[in-house]
Design a protein around this motif. Structure first.
Motif, mmCIF file in Angstrom:
data_model
loop_
_atom_site.group_PDB
_atom_site.id
_atom_site.type_symbol
_atom_site.label_atom_id
_atom_site.label_comp_id
_atom_site.label_asym_id
_atom_site.label_seq_id
_atom_site.Cartn_x
_atom_site.Cartn_y
_atom_site.Cartn_z
ATOM 1 N N ARG A 76 0.816 -1.215 0.000
ATOM 2 C CA ARG A 76 0.000 0.000 0.000
ATOM 3 C C ARG A 76 0.852 1.268 0.000
ATOM 4 N N ALA A 77 2.159 1.108 -0.124
ATOM 5 C CA ALA A 77 3.048 2.264 -0.143
ATOM 6 C C ALA A 77 2.791 3.056 -1.421
ATOM 7 N N SER A 78 2.577 4.341 -1.263
ATOM 8 C CA SER A 78 2.236 5.170 -2.415
ATOM 9 C C SER A 78 3.386 6.064 -2.857
ATOM 10 N N ARG A 79 4.509 5.933 -2.232
ATOM 11 C CA ARG A 79 5.645 6.811 -2.514
ATOM 12 C C ARG A 79 6.776 6.042 -3.173
ATOM 13 N N ALA A 80 7.912 6.691 -3.289
ATOM 14 C CA ALA A 80 9.095 6.065 -3.881
ATOM 15 C C ALA A 80 9.626 4.969 -2.963
ATOM 16 N N LEU A 81 9.956 3.825 -3.536
ATOM 17 C CA LEU A 81 10.600 2.752 -2.791
ATOM 18 C C LEU A 81 12.096 2.841 -3.038
ATOM 19 N N ILE A 82 12.856 2.815 -1.958
ATOM 20 C CA ILE A 82 14.309 2.894 -2.059
ATOM 21 C C ILE A 82 14.899 1.679 -1.357
ATOM 22 N N VAL A 83 15.814 1.004 -2.035
ATOM 23 C CA VAL A 83 16.521 -0.130 -1.454
ATOM 24 C C VAL A 83 17.834 0.389 -0.878
ATOM 25 N N LEU A 84 18.041 0.118 0.401
ATOM 26 C CA LEU A 84 19.271 0.530 1.068
ATOM 27 C C LEU A 84 20.105 -0.703 1.379
ATOM 28 N N PRO A 85 21.227 -0.895 0.673
ATOM 29 C CA PRO A 85 22.116 -1.990 1.068
ATOM 30 C C PRO A 85 22.729 -1.645 2.423
ATOM 31 N N ILE A 86 22.798 -2.625 3.309
ATOM 32 C CA ILE A 86 23.308 -2.375 4.650
ATOM 33 C C ILE A 86 24.590 -3.171 4.847
ATOM 34 N N ALA A 87 25.647 -2.442 5.197
ATOM 35 C CA ALA A 87 26.954 -3.053 5.432
ATOM 36 C C ALA A 87 27.615 -2.359 6.610
ATOM 37 N N ALA A 95 19.661 -5.727 3.866
ATOM 38 C CA ALA A 95 19.081 -4.639 3.078
ATOM 39 C C ALA A 95 17.792 -4.171 3.731
ATOM 40 N N ALA A 96 17.449 -2.937 3.425
ATOM 41 C CA ALA A 96 16.166 -2.375 3.848
ATOM 42 C C ALA A 96 15.489 -1.809 2.618
ATOM 43 N N VAL A 97 14.177 -1.880 2.589
ATOM 44 C CA VAL A 97 13.402 -1.188 1.556
ATOM 45 C C VAL A 97 12.494 -0.236 2.304
ATOM 46 N N VAL A 98 12.575 1.038 1.933
ATOM 47 C CA VAL A 98 11.768 2.060 2.596
ATOM 48 C C VAL A 98 10.905 2.773 1.571
ATOM 49 N N SER A 99 9.708 3.112 1.967
ATOM 50 C CA SER A 99 8.809 3.928 1.163
ATOM 51 C C SER A 99 8.883 5.327 1.754
ATOM 52 N N VAL A 100 9.331 6.285 0.946
ATOM 53 C CA VAL A 100 9.568 7.634 1.457
ATOM 54 C C VAL A 100 8.663 8.655 0.792
ATOM 55 N N VAL A 101 8.297 9.661 1.569
ATOM 56 C CA VAL A 101 7.490 10.770 1.081
ATOM 57 C C VAL A 101 8.353 11.672 0.213
ATOM 58 N N HIS A 102 9.563 11.938 0.653
ATOM 59 C CA HIS A 102 10.521 12.723 -0.120
ATOM 60 C C HIS A 102 11.905 12.110 0.091
ATOM 61 N N ILE A 103 12.774 12.309 -0.870
ATOM 62 C CA ILE A 103 14.100 11.708 -0.802
ATOM 63 C C ILE A 103 15.055 12.692 -0.144
ATOM 64 N N ASP A 104 15.558 12.293 1.016
ATOM 65 C CA ASP A 104 16.515 13.086 1.778
ATOM 66 C C ASP A 104 17.751 12.212 1.954
ATOM 67 N N GLY A 105 18.780 12.492 1.166
ATOM 68 C CA GLY A 105 19.981 11.666 1.174
ATOM 69 C C GLY A 105 20.631 11.541 2.540
ATOM 70 N N THR A 106 20.672 12.631 3.281
ATOM 71 C CA THR A 106 21.295 12.603 4.602
ATOM 72 C C THR A 106 20.508 11.698 5.547
ATOM 73 N N LEU A 107 19.186 11.829 5.543
ATOM 74 C CA LEU A 107 18.351 10.981 6.390
ATOM 75 C C LEU A 107 18.546 9.509 6.028
ATOM 76 N N LEU A 108 18.560 9.195 4.736
ATOM 77 C CA LEU A 108 18.706 7.801 4.318
ATOM 78 C C LEU A 108 20.073 7.244 4.700
ATOM 79 N N GLU A 109 21.115 8.044 4.601
ATOM 80 C CA GLU A 109 22.449 7.587 5.020
ATOM 81 C C GLU A 109 22.489 7.351 6.527
ATOM 82 N N ASP A 110 21.892 8.269 7.290
ATOM 83 C CA ASP A 110 21.850 8.088 8.746
ATOM 84 C C ASP A 110 21.054 6.836 9.109
ATOM 85 N N LEU A 111 19.937 6.628 8.428
ATOM 86 C CA LEU A 111 19.119 5.440 8.677
ATOM 87 C C LEU A 111 19.906 4.183 8.338
ATOM 88 N N ARG A 112 20.588 4.194 7.212
ATOM 89 C CA ARG A 112 21.376 3.023 6.806
ATOM 90 C C ARG A 112 22.479 2.729 7.821
#
Length: 132
Positions: A76-87, A95-112
């Protein structure tokens, strides 16, 4: 802080904590899985936690990398799906797959980076022998 506490004391509550903490950051759904054998990144993974838009939380299950982006929690995710490889350092953990409202590179790096810690602690927990 809540996620760190859950990771260490009650890892089974990570889905609930993620469902409460991540949506205000623009993440409407996510699934996180770790490799069952890190030397086989094409092999089976273990779904560790996640949540969907409907409030449903992930249950532990075996999954493949190919099926992770089409997990039912992301349906039911209506936004962009981003795959984050985790190492962690050079070691693949999952890996994580997140559905995001907007793409914030810094947030995604911190989350990863945080998810790498979660997966590393999870892997250590499996290797640590139980006390007699």
């Amino acid at each position: 802080r809540r996620a760190r506490a859950a990771m260490l004391a009650h890892p089974e509550t990570l889905s609930q904590v993620a469902a409460e903490e991540l949506p205000p950051l623009g993440i409407e759904a996510c699934v996180v899985a770790g490799f069952t054998r890190p030397d086989e990144t094409g092999g089976p993974m273990r779904l560790l936690f996640g949540f969907g838009r409907s409030g449903t939380h992930a249950r532990s299950e075996t999954i493949t990398m190919r099926k992770l982006p089409v997990h039912p929690l992301l349906e039911r995710a209506s936004r962009a799906l981003i795959v984050l490889p985790i190492a962690l350092e050079a070691k693949p953990l999952g890996a994580a797959v997140v559905s995001v409202v907007h793409i914030d590179g810094t947030l995604l790096e911190d989350l990863r980076d945080f998810l790498a810690t979660v997966l590393a602690v999870s892997a250590l927990g499996k290797r640590t022998p139980s006390a007699p």
